[in-house]
Scaffold this motif. Structure first.
Motif, PDB file in Angstrom:
ATOM      1  N   ALA A   1      38.952  40.261  51.468  1.00 39.26           N
ATOM      2  CA  ALA A   1      39.830  39.486  50.571  1.00 39.26           C
ATOM      3  C   ALA A   1      39.130  38.241  50.036  1.00 39.26           C
ATOM      4  O   ALA A   1      39.739  37.482  49.279  1.00 39.26           O
ATOM      5  CB  ALA A   1      41.109  39.088  51.300  1.00 39.26           C
ATOM      6  N   TYR A   2      37.855  38.033  50.400  1.00 45.24           N
ATOM      7  CA  TYR A   2      37.159  36.841  49.906  1.00 45.24           C
ATOM      8  C   TYR A   2      37.118  36.823  48.384  1.00 45.24           C
ATOM      9  O   TYR A   2      37.334  35.778  47.748  1.00 45.24           O
ATOM     10  CB  TYR A   2      35.732  36.787  50.463  1.00 45.24           C
ATOM     11  N   MET A   3      36.834  37.981  47.767  1.00 47.39           N
ATOM     12  CA  MET A   3      36.745  38.024  46.313  1.00 47.39           C
ATOM     13  C   MET A   3      38.090  37.711  45.660  1.00 47.39           C
ATOM     14  O   MET A   3      38.135  37.240  44.517  1.00 47.39           O
ATOM     15  CB  MET A   3      36.247  39.396  45.851  1.00 47.39           C
ATOM     16  N   THR A   4      39.182  37.949  46.388  1.00 47.55           N
ATOM     17  CA  THR A   4      40.509  37.648  45.839  1.00 47.55           C
ATOM     18  C   THR A   4      40.703  36.151  45.660  1.00 47.55           C
ATOM     19  O   THR A   4      41.458  35.711  44.780  1.00 47.55           O
ATOM     20  CB  THR A   4      41.603  38.214  46.760  1.00 47.55           C
ATOM     21  N   THR A   5      40.031  35.346  46.476  1.00 49.25           N
ATOM     22  CA  THR A   5      40.182  33.897  46.372  1.00 49.25           C
ATOM     23  C   THR A   5      39.639  33.369  45.045  1.00 49.25           C
ATOM     24  O   THR A   5      40.093  32.327  44.559  1.00 49.25           O
ATOM     25  CB  THR A   5      39.441  33.178  47.522  1.00 49.25           C
ATOM     26  N   LEU A   6      38.680  34.073  44.442  1.00 56.51           N
ATOM     27  CA  LEU A   6      38.003  33.556  43.262  1.00 56.51           C
ATOM     28  C   LEU A   6      38.952  33.371  42.089  1.00 56.51           C
ATOM     29  O   LEU A   6      38.789  32.437  41.297  1.00 56.51           O
ATOM     30  CB  LEU A   6      36.842  34.491  42.880  1.00 56.51           C
ATOM     31  N   ASP A   7      39.930  34.262  41.972  1.00 53.86           N
ATOM     32  CA  ASP A   7      40.917  34.126  40.896  1.00 53.86           C
ATOM     33  C   ASP A   7      42.326  33.896  41.427  1.00 53.86           C
ATOM     34  O   ASP A   7      43.162  33.330  40.715  1.00 53.86           O
ATOM     35  CB  ASP A   7      40.921  35.388  40.020  1.00 53.86           C
TER      36      ASP A   7
ATOM     37  N   PRO B   1      42.872  29.879  42.069  1.00 54.07           N
ATOM     38  CA  PRO B   1      43.081  29.147  40.804  1.00 54.07           C
ATOM     39  C   PRO B   1      44.440  29.428  40.179  1.00 54.07           C
ATOM     40  O   PRO B   1      45.030  28.525  39.561  1.00 54.07           O
ATOM     41  CB  PRO B   1      41.933  29.675  39.924  1.00 54.07           C
ATOM     42  N   LEU B   2      44.958  30.646  40.315  1.00 50.40           N
ATOM     43  CA  LEU B   2      46.304  30.925  39.823  1.00 50.40           C
ATOM     44  C   LEU B   2      47.342  30.107  40.586  1.00 50.40           C
ATOM     45  O   LEU B   2      48.306  29.606  40.002  1.00 50.40           O
ATOM     46  CB  LEU B   2      46.607  32.420  39.951  1.00 50.40           C
ATOM     47  N   THR B   3      47.150  29.976  41.902  1.00 51.54           N
ATOM     48  CA  THR B   3      48.055  29.150  42.696  1.00 51.54           C
ATOM     49  C   THR B   3      47.999  27.701  42.254  1.00 51.54           C
ATOM     50  O   THR B   3      49.032  27.018  42.142  1.00 51.54           O
ATOM     51  CB  THR B   3      47.691  29.260  44.192  1.00 51.54           C
ATOM     52  N   GLN B   4      46.804  27.196  41.978  1.00 51.63           N
ATOM     53  CA  GLN B   4      46.656  25.813  41.518  1.00 51.63           C
ATOM     54  C   GLN B   4      47.334  25.586  40.166  1.00 51.63           C
ATOM     55  O   GLN B   4      47.724  24.471  39.851  1.00 51.63           O
ATOM     56  CB  GLN B   4      45.171  25.459  41.430  1.00 51.63           C
ATOM     57  N   LYS B   5      47.478  26.660  39.393  1.00 47.73           N
ATOM     58  CA  LYS B   5      48.176  26.567  38.112  1.00 47.73           C
ATOM     59  C   LYS B   5      49.681  26.776  38.257  1.00 47.73           C
ATOM     60  O   LYS B   5      50.391  26.815  37.249  1.00 47.73           O
ATOM     61  CB  LYS B   5      47.614  27.607  37.137  1.00 47.73           C
TER      62      LYS B   5
ATOM     63  N   ALA C   1      42.028  33.268  26.896  1.00 47.17           N
ATOM     64  CA  ALA C   1      42.338  33.704  28.257  1.00 47.17           C
ATOM     65  C   ALA C   1      41.312  33.124  29.230  1.00 47.17           C
ATOM     66  O   ALA C   1      40.150  32.912  28.872  1.00 47.17           O
ATOM     67  CB  ALA C   1      42.340  35.218  28.345  1.00 47.17           C
ATOM     68  N   PRO C   2      41.710  32.831  30.480  1.00 50.29           N
ATOM     69  CA  PRO C   2      40.763  32.284  31.462  1.00 50.29           C
ATOM     70  C   PRO C   2      39.701  33.304  31.833  1.00 50.29           C
ATOM     71  O   PRO C   2      39.958  34.518  31.830  1.00 50.29           O
ATOM     72  CB  PRO C   2      41.665  31.946  32.662  1.00 50.29           C
ATOM     73  N   ALA C   3      38.516  32.830  32.130  1.00 50.03           N
ATOM     74  CA  ALA C   3      37.434  33.712  32.549  1.00 50.03           C
ATOM     75  C   ALA C   3      37.619  34.128  34.003  1.00 50.03           C
ATOM     76  O   ALA C   3      38.435  33.548  34.737  1.00 50.03           O
ATOM     77  CB  ALA C   3      36.091  32.999  32.355  1.00 50.03           C
TER      78      ALA C   3
ATOM     79  N   ALA D   1      42.005  34.528  36.305  1.00 46.18           N
ATOM     80  CA  ALA D   1      42.314  35.729  35.532  1.00 46.18           C
ATOM     81  C   ALA D   1      43.017  36.734  36.435  1.00 46.18           C
ATOM     82  O   ALA D   1      42.497  37.070  37.506  1.00 46.18           O
ATOM     83  CB  ALA D   1      41.042  36.340  34.952  1.00 46.18           C
ATOM     84  N   ILE D   2      44.189  37.221  36.016  1.00 44.60           N
ATOM     85  CA  ILE D   2      44.895  38.194  36.842  1.00 44.60           C
ATOM     86  C   ILE D   2      44.097  39.493  36.949  1.00 44.60           C
ATOM     87  O   ILE D   2      44.240  40.241  37.924  1.00 44.60           O
ATOM     88  CB  ILE D   2      46.310  38.475  36.293  1.00 44.60           C
ATOM     89  N   GLU D   3      43.235  39.757  35.967  1.00 45.19           N
ATOM     90  CA  GLU D   3      42.387  40.957  36.034  1.00 45.19           C
ATOM     91  C   GLU D   3      41.424  40.883  37.219  1.00 45.19           C
ATOM     92  O   GLU D   3      41.074  41.916  37.802  1.00 45.19           O
ATOM     93  CB  GLU D   3      41.598  41.114  34.730  1.00 45.19           C
TER      94      GLU D   3
END
Length: 532
Positions: free
Chosen positions: A108-114, A117-121, A318-320, A325-327
């Motif tokens: 799940a480490y890669m999940t933190t990358l986006d 930031p979504l949580t911070q938004k 759109a965010p990178a 990015a939800i993607e």
């Protein structure tokens, strides 16, 4: 029985099997209850940093066996609970990664990358919905691949591989695991060698114990539970304690971020992430079918391929990737979840576990009996009922129900699991240690088993200290008996030919693959060190 009859019989074994209780006069199948409980447990475990699905599976397996017994009727409920944990833990690992930038599981480490930031938004609930949808979609795709491919792989192996070829295939699997996940090929080979030495102590088909140093304590060898729970869990707990010793500020107060704006996942957003989910599901399924690679590589590769796709199709404004990015969340979660089904392809088709979760599926079947994973499981016999094949389709039914639970209740469980993120490790680790020793003692009520578990725990701790993965040790310990039996049978079947491993081109091909895998791993490691 026709193939469709086996499918129906497997479903009936689950639906009309022993009942856990009655609800309004309707009996509720025990296996389905255990699957439901396993999914919930897995989500809670995955949402707790420091824990993981294999850890919960390891602790629960001996306790479940002690509770249900060793009869064949216990197999589906026990496997259902383990499957539920495996699927739920992968889903739950996204919770702390998204909410607190702390991955609940390594993949799940890669999940933190986006996700973070979504949580911070202020979009944490939307991020969790994306993770839920992507994770369960990838898991379902992987299960479909398992249902289709496992029988095909098993029938091909049964048709073309004899004892020498199966022995060489086991050697190739161990070499591949050592080269890929051992920290380095050399460390991986050392880990495999230690696992084989440990499993050969006191065992075998001879009339006297081997490598026992003349002591009664070692004459009976080491049980699977003491070795695996010691290396995997006790070793991990000891390492976590050392990390806590060096990180006194680990439990500082976290910034509280309030969600705002529309948290719904719209149809347009679902269509946007669909190609990333599909691409990562395919990647994760392929990687999961290969022994020893696992979810971490699948998540990384799925994320990188998603990033490359997003760079070509990024909407204006759109965010990178890496900026919320939800993607990015979708690509990662679909990839790591799609491993869970396909990693059972080598388990059911070949009897070879490729990761820690699959190890405990093998252990459950070996401990309870009545079902031995391997090519013979998928023999569609019309004259004599193949009970193992009925159990396989029962297992497939349990997996489909686990997916149903994840689809329908998984999102609610994810939100409820956020409380587990706040449990301090200082409180959690002693509980895990106590549960581990309790599980060992429930399986083997003797002080020797506890001392052996502690000894293997120290070994697991030392392996982690030198950056040596304990997983090759564990898989070698599990496969060691099969490797020896296959080699003995091959030696006997070839009339005592000492060169039986070179008796066919298939066996030679597997042995050459073993050498090439290790050599390429060593060269890649050496070139990486040179560039560093």
């Amino acid at each position: 029985m026709q193939p469709l009859d086996y499918v129906v019989a497997g479903m009936q074994a689950v639906i009309f099997g022993p009942a856990a209780f009655e609800l309004l006069g309707v009996p509720i199948p025990l296996t389905l209850v255990m699957v439901f409980a396993g999914v919930v447990t897995g989500i809670l475990v995955g949402a707790t940093p420091g824990l993981a699905g294999p850890m919960a599976m390891a602790i629960s397996l001996p306790i479940l066996i002690s509770f249900f017994g060793y009869n064949v009727e216990a197999l589906l409920p026990v496997l259902g609970f383990l499957i539920g944990i495996m699927k739920g833990a992968t889903l739950g690992g996204a919770v702390p990664a998204i909410l607190f930038n702390t991955p609940g599981t390594p993949d799940a480490y890669m999940t933190t990358l986006d996700g973070y930031p979504l949580t911070q938004k202020g979009q944490s609930r939307k991020a969790l919905k994306v993770a839920h949808l992507s994770s369960v979609s990838g898991d379902t795709f992987s299960d479909i691949a398992l249902f289709v491919c496992a029988p095909f792989v098993a029938l091909m192996v049964e048709r073309h591989l004899d004892f020498p070829e199966k022995t060489a295939l086991l050697i190739l699997s161990l070499s591949f695991i050592a080269a890929v996940i051992g920290g380095s090929p050399a460390k991986g080979l050392i880990s495999v060698a230690m696992g084989l030495i440990a499993v050969f102590i006191g065992g075998g088909e001879d009339f006297y114990p081997r490598l026992s140093l003349g002591t009664d304590a070692l004459a009976g060898g080491f049980s699977i539970m003491t070795a695996i729970l010691g290396v995997l869990i006790v070793g991990a707990v000891l390492k976590e304690y050392e990390d806590l010793w060096h990180k006194s500020n680990l439990f500082g107060a976290r910034e509280r971020i309030i969600d705002h704006g529309d948290q719904r996942l719209t149809r347009a957003e679902i269509l946007r992430i669909a190609p990333y989910v599909g691409q990562s599901s395919l990647v994760g399924t392929i990687i999961g079918a290969l022994p020893g690679i696992g979810t971490t590589l699948a998540a990384a590769l799925g994320y990188q391929l998603g990033r490359a796709r997003y760079a070509r199709r990024r909407p204006e404004g759109a965010p990178a990737f890496g900026e919320g990015a939800i993607e990015g969340v979708a690509a990662t979660e679909a990839a790591n979840s799609s491993v869970s089904g396909s990693n059972l392809i080598p388990v059911l088709g070949l009897g070879i576990p490729g990761n820690a979760a699959a190890v405990f599926i093998i252990l459950a079947t070996d401990s309870i009996g009545g079902f031995t994973p391997g090519p013979s499981v998928f023999r569609f016999s019309e004259s004599v009922v193949n009970t193992e094949l009925v159990l396989v389709f029962g297992l497939f039914t349990a997996m489909l129900f686990a997916n149903f639970v994840n689809w329908t209740f998984g999102g609610a469980f994810m939100r409820a699991a956020t409380v587990m993120v706040r449990v301090p490790k200082r409180t959690l680790l002693p509980v895990v240690l106590l549960l581990t020793f309790t599980a060992v003692y429930a399986q083997e009520p003797s002080m020797e088993s506890l001392w052996f578990t502690l000894g293997f725990g120290i070994l697991g701790y030392l392996m982690r200290k030198v950056d040596m993965s304990p997983l090759p040790f564990v898989i070698a310990f599990v496969l060691g008996g099969s490797l020896e039996n296959s080699a003995r049978q091959a030696f006997s079947a070839t009339g005592g030919d000492p060169y039986f491993l070179f008796s066919s081109w298939i066996a030679i091909f597997f042995l050459a693959g073993s050498v090439v895998t290790v050599v390429l791993g060593l060269r890649q490691k050496r070139s990486g060190s040179t560039q560093a």
